[in-house]
Write an enzyme that holds these catalytic residues in place. Structure first.
Site, PDB file in Angstrom:
ATOM      1  CB  SER A   7      -0.891   0.000   1.245  1.00 45.19           C
ATOM      2  OG  SER A   7      -1.385   1.312   1.448  1.00 45.19           O
ATOM      3  CG  HIS A  32      -3.930  -1.653  -1.362  1.00 41.66           C
ATOM      4  ND1 HIS A  32      -5.066  -2.402  -1.560  1.00 41.66           N
ATOM      5  CD2 HIS A  32      -4.232  -0.786  -0.348  1.00 41.66           C
ATOM      6  CE1 HIS A  32      -6.011  -2.012  -0.710  1.00 41.66           C
ATOM      7  NE2 HIS A  32      -5.529  -1.029   0.037  1.00 41.66           N
ATOM      8  CG  ASP A  34      -5.164   2.568   0.870  1.00 40.31           C
ATOM      9  OD1 ASP A  34      -6.058   1.702   0.804  1.00 40.31           O
ATOM     10  OD2 ASP A  34      -4.047   2.364   1.384  1.00 40.31           O
ATOM     11  CG  MET A  36      -8.707   7.320   1.973  1.00 40.90           C
ATOM     12  SD  MET A  36      -7.827   7.590   3.508  1.00 40.90           S
ATOM     13  CE  MET A  36      -6.777   6.140   3.548  1.00 40.90           C
ATOM     14  CG  HIS A  65      -9.155   0.049  -0.209  1.00 40.86           C
ATOM     15  ND1 HIS A  65      -8.535  -0.123   1.009  1.00 40.86           N
ATOM     16  CD2 HIS A  65     -10.486  -0.054   0.035  1.00 40.86           C
ATOM     17  CE1 HIS A  65      -9.456  -0.312   1.946  1.00 40.86           C
ATOM     18  NE2 HIS A  65     -10.651  -0.265   1.380  1.00 40.86           N
ATOM     19  CG  MET A  67     -11.357   3.195   2.083  1.00 40.36           C
ATOM     20  SD  MET A  67      -9.820   3.308   2.999  1.00 40.36           S
ATOM     21  CE  MET A  67      -8.656   3.305   1.644  1.00 40.36           C
ATOM     22  CG  MET A 135     -11.432  -2.626   5.753  1.00 41.37           C
ATOM     23  SD  MET A 135      -9.908  -2.089   4.933  1.00 41.37           S
ATOM     24  CE  MET A 135      -9.101  -1.077   6.155  1.00 41.37           C
ATOM     25  CG  ASP A 173      -5.925  -2.795   3.643  1.00 39.10           C
ATOM     26  OD1 ASP A 173      -4.779  -2.517   4.049  1.00 39.10           O
ATOM     27  OD2 ASP A 173      -6.621  -2.013   2.960  1.00 39.10           O
TER      28      ASP A 173
HETATM   29  C1  DX5 Z   1      -6.352   1.963   5.621  1.00 41.03           C
HETATM   30  C2  DX5 Z   1      -5.890   1.516   4.266  1.00 41.03           C
HETATM   31  C3  DX5 Z   1      -4.786   0.522   4.324  1.00 41.03           C
HETATM   32  C4  DX5 Z   1      -3.525   1.106   4.940  1.00 41.03           C
HETATM   33  C5  DX5 Z   1      -2.768   0.041   5.665  1.00 41.03           C
HETATM   34  O1  DX5 Z   1      -7.526   2.682   5.504  1.00 41.03           O
HETATM   35  O2  DX5 Z   1      -6.944   0.916   3.555  1.00 41.03           O
HETATM   36  O3  DX5 Z   1      -4.515   0.008   3.040  1.00 41.03           O
HETATM   37  O4  DX5 Z   1      -2.712   1.688   3.974  1.00 41.03           O
HETATM   38  O5  DX5 Z   1      -1.764   0.603   6.415  1.00 41.03           O
HETATM   39  P1  DX5 Z   1      -0.923  -0.251   7.486  1.00 41.03           P
HETATM   40  O6  DX5 Z   1      -0.401  -1.455   6.781  1.00 41.03           O
HETATM   41  O7  DX5 Z   1       0.112   0.675   7.973  1.00 41.03           O
HETATM   42  O8  DX5 Z   1      -1.923  -0.636   8.563  1.00 41.03           O
HETATM   43 ZN    ZN Z   2      -6.394  -0.154   1.732  1.00 48.45          ZN
END
Ligand code: DX5
Ligand code: ZN
Length: 219
Positions: A7, A32, A34, A36, A65, A67, A135, A173
């Site tokens: 990620s 990956h 993310d 948001m 991903h 969000m 999650m 994740d």
């Molecule tokens: C959180 C993300 C994850 C995040 C994981 O909302 O979806 O993908 O990057 O980070 P770590 O591995 O540091 O928990």
């Molecule tokens: Zn993620």
């Protein structure tokens, strides 16, 4: 085999290309990304432009991903730039429609469940999915602690998938590191995603190898 996704949420954005090349060299299986929107989760991160850029600089598959509160809005725009698209069931009124949109855009559909969301919410869509992302932290930030009761959820989900004979893979994740990865794999995870446990380590190759070593705990 257990697959590893890096990620880039914890990467150094000023050197994104180098950061992607580093994990590529270390042997991760996909990137990956993310995304948001500041509504579904209390944070803002990467947008559509980043997924296009990442796709241009690597041959590794990408997993976006989402969000965001309205995933259907972004799926057609992401077409061609994401090999896998992960949407949250909590954001979705018509999941079969969302899954079809993702398939029509040429990507593989993955549904994500927040930690407190029950497995029943995805019972009828399970066989249509490439994967389920469990999650193991509340979404929104990297660097949080793995929520241990999620091991029970992974185990229950794996049993359902095996019993029904589905192909659906279990992604995990949040808070994945060398201590939690073997436990997640033992519970039934097929794919591990990590930000901090890769990018915040001095030696990225060793970090990826240590996550890959959890494969020996596979069910
Ligand atoms: C959180 C993300 C994850 C995040 C994981 O909302 O979806 O993908 O990057 O980070 P770590 O591995 O540091 O928990
Ligand atoms: Zn993620």
């Amino acid at each position: 085999m257990v697959k590893i996704g890096a990620s880039i949420l914890s990467a150094n954005y000023g050197y994104l290309k180098d950061e992607v090349k580093k994990v590529e060299k270390a042997g991760v299986d996909f990137i990956h990304i993310d995304m948001m929107d500041g509504h579904f989760v209390p944070n803002l991160s990467m947008g559509i432009g980043i997924s296009k850029y990442i796709k241009d600089i690597t041959n590794l598959p990408t997993d976006v991903h989402l969000m965001v509160e309205n995933p259907d809005l972004f799926i057609p725009i992401l077409a061609n730039d994401a090999d896998m698209i992960t949407f949250h069931i909590e954001t979705c009124k018509f999941p079969f429609r969302t899954i079809n949109l993702i398939k029509e855009s040429g990507s593989k559909p993955i549904v994500a469940l927040n930690p407190s969301t029950p497995i029943d919410t995805i019972e009828y869509i399970l066989e249509d999915l490439y994967g389920v992302l469990v999650m193991t932290v509340e979404p929104g930030f990297a660097g949080q602690k793995f929520i241990t009761p999620m091991l029970k959820k992974i185990d229950r989900l794996k049993n359902i998938i095996l019993k029904e004979g589905y192909d659906t893979k279990i992604f995990v994740d949040g808070g994945v590191n060398s201590e939690t990865a073997p436990k997640a794999v033992e519970a039934g995870a097929d794919v591990l995603i990590a930000a901090s446990a890769i990018y915040k380590k001095e030696n990225i190759e060793e970090a990826v190898m240590s996550l890959k070593a959890s494969a020996k705990f596979k069910k």
